[in-house]
Design an enzyme around this catalytic site. Structure first.
Site, PDB file in Angstrom:
ATOM      1  CD  GLU A 177      -2.490   5.368   1.322  1.00  0.00           C
ATOM      2  OE1 GLU A 177      -1.341   5.494   0.885  1.00  0.00           O
ATOM      3  OE2 GLU A 177      -2.853   4.411   2.017  1.00  0.00           O
ATOM      4  CG  LEU A 201       2.467   1.630   1.020  1.00  0.00           C
ATOM      5  CD1 LEU A 201       2.773   0.491   1.982  1.00  0.00           C
ATOM      6  CD2 LEU A 201       2.214   1.088  -0.378  1.00  0.00           C
TER       7      LEU A 201
END
Length: 285
Positions: A177, A201
């Site tokens: 990410e 996340l």
């Protein structure tokens, strides 16, 4: 400005936190940033559901329903006459003499307050540059914890290089990410993003994009992908509460696609506010 401190609303100048609060000593806490548009929370229940998950995984004993947190946040917004921006909130394990083990009788500390957030329209129209950065963070990125030093260092490295975001990779070839975003690639009309596991996340805007993909009938899959796939994608875009949807047009001096924001990212951006009245996302994982 009023701040919510535990159960009380106080002026910011009167918001005092114990020097031995574990947020300060250990980063021992979790947080959320909730977007406010036109005086309304965006996906509040999904943020609070993720906050509950983070609290449970971090073993912080705080029941958001018992403390009527949703109602308290609404009151905070009303008291500040807050119409546009975000609400930052964090819950630490509480204040206790400094020692690594969990303290036995400490009560969690809640802080929440409004923060200025404006729409990143220039970046959305032009796209941004990014760099690749080794993912040096811990292995529980699914917990939205206060331990953000790895993210902060990567973001600064990107800024120093003239870029807006750092895209993390592990084990030489495993894209995860961004330093403060989720990352998506597009190839042959299919959107791909990292699975929602402990490496990333599970962003609320990420989940909203899954919802929009269903509305727009755009195929989207959760798969691990490589640096090569990233750099040879037709499009790359990022998402977050504050970024919404932004195209990445250059990574480490490699042009992505034609070097301009791509059509799939633009479809998500065009649909972003058409569907924002959805109260709660069903596609959660």
């Amino acid at each position: 400005m009023f701040v919510l401190l535990n159960e009380n609303f106080v002026d910011r100048t009167e918001c005092l936190i114990d020097i031995e609060d574990r947020a300060n000593q250990f980063g021992d806490g979790v947080y959320e940033v909730i977007r406010v548009y036109d005086g309304e929370f965006f996906l509040l229940h999904d943020h609070l559901r993720r906050l509950t998950y983070s609290l449970e995984e971090a073993k912080i004993d705080y029941d958001i329903r018992h403390h009527k947190l949703a109602e308290q946040l609404q009151k905070l917004m009303d008291m500040n006459e807050f119409k546009e921006g975000g609400i930052y909130l964090q819950i630490s394990r509480g204040a206790s003499p400094r020692s690594h083990p969990f303290p036995a009788d400490t009560k969690p500390t809640l802080i929440a307050y409004p923060i200025p957030v404006s729409r990143p329209t220039e970046s959305q129209e032009q796209g941004i540059n990014a760099i690749l950065h080794e993912d040096i963070r811990w292995l529980r990125c699914d917990i939205k914890s206060l331990n953000l030093l790895g993210n902060v260092m990567a973001k600064q490295t990107a800024l120093d290089a003239g870029a807006k975001e750092a895209i993390f990779y592990r084990d030489y070839d495993h894209i995860t990410e961004g330093s403060s975003t989720n990352v998506f690639i597009v190839k042959d009309g299919v959107v791909k993003t990292h699975p929602a596991n402990h490496f990333i996340l599970n962003g609320i805007t990420r989940l909203y994009i899954f919802y929009l993909a269903e509305q727009l009938q755009i195929p989207i899959v959760e798969e691990v992908y490589s640096i090569e796939e990233l750099k040879h994608a037709d499009e790359v875009f990022i998402s977050s509460t504050t970024s919404e949807v932004i195209s990445v047009t250059n990574i480490d001096d490699v042009q992505i696609g034609n070097g301009k924001p791509g059509p799939i990212a633009q479809k998500f951006l065009d649909a972003f506010f058409k569907h924002k009245d959805v109260e709660q996302l069903s596609n959660t994982n």
